[in-house]
Design a protein around this motif. Sequence first.
Motif, mmCIF file in Angstrom:
data_model
loop_
_atom_site.group_PDB
_atom_site.id
_atom_site.type_symbol
_atom_site.label_atom_id
_atom_site.label_comp_id
_atom_site.label_asym_id
_atom_site.label_seq_id
_atom_site.Cartn_x
_atom_site.Cartn_y
_atom_site.Cartn_z
ATOM 1 N N GLU A 200 31.852 27.512 14.619
ATOM 2 C CA GLU A 200 31.921 26.461 15.637
ATOM 3 C C GLU A 200 30.606 26.388 16.412
ATOM 4 O O GLU A 200 30.037 25.303 16.606
ATOM 5 N N ASN A 204 27.960 23.236 16.315
ATOM 6 C CA ASN A 204 27.710 22.504 17.555
ATOM 7 C C ASN A 204 26.253 22.590 17.989
ATOM 8 O O ASN A 204 25.803 21.781 18.803
ATOM 9 N N CYS A 212 32.110 19.638 16.861
ATOM 10 C CA CYS A 212 32.868 19.780 15.623
ATOM 11 C C CYS A 212 34.343 19.994 15.955
ATOM 12 O O CYS A 212 34.725 20.163 17.108
ATOM 13 N N ILE A 214 36.318 22.530 15.057
ATOM 14 C CA ILE A 214 36.824 23.888 15.250
ATOM 15 C C ILE A 214 36.956 24.141 16.751
ATOM 16 O O ILE A 214 36.000 23.986 17.500
#
Length: 237
Positions: A200, A204, A212, A214
């Motif tokens: 994640e 990002n 994103c 996640i």
Amino acid sequence: MYMTSSSVGESDQNVSKKNAGYYAAELVRDGMVVGLGTGSTVFYAMERLAEKIRDGMNIVGIPTSYQAECRAREYGIPLATLHDYTELDIAIDGADQIDPKGFLIKGRGAAQTQERCVAAASRLFVVVADVSKQTPSLSAPVPVEVIPSAASLAAKMLSAMGGTPVVREGVKKDGPVITDNGNWIIDCTFAEIPDPLALETDINNIPGVLSCGIFAEFTEKSKIVIGKKESAEIMLF
């Protein structure tokens, strides 16, 4: 445990979603500022909140998408924005996948950036889902919102991370899906996601990426409600 009455003809999945959504709505108290996520399970929560408003409860909703805003207005839920409230009492949102640690994949509705903002602003993040969303490990394609001019760069960097990126195409529309923020969505499939929080963060941090799908950083303030045909229960993680 929470249980609603089902209507004739309702599918088991819809009953499960309704149980989860209604459970979450019962966590809302008079005077709260409430984040309103996007998706069918959250809409059941809105349905119950609308009933509570008609019975005299006062709340303010902060929608995470145009779809959530339109549905909330249909239900008569008063609305505001994060400009008005930078701290929310509770946010209710859905998920596409949930692993045993409470990590999520979201973004099938292309609203994960605004959903992340609302989740970050909330004291309590309530995730509502039916049992089909639970999985031993995260494996669904990860939605990535990216500014259009950086889409090729982001796809290259996602590939370098071991992903297979594909720009999401519109339905009944030529070309890419356009988010509420005016950006594109790249759906990126990974063979495995052993460390969702690290992935994640890496995604990002790609230049041009807004967010994103996640969601691994909110577990300490999360309550995950799993709806079943007979009831809804809090998932332990």
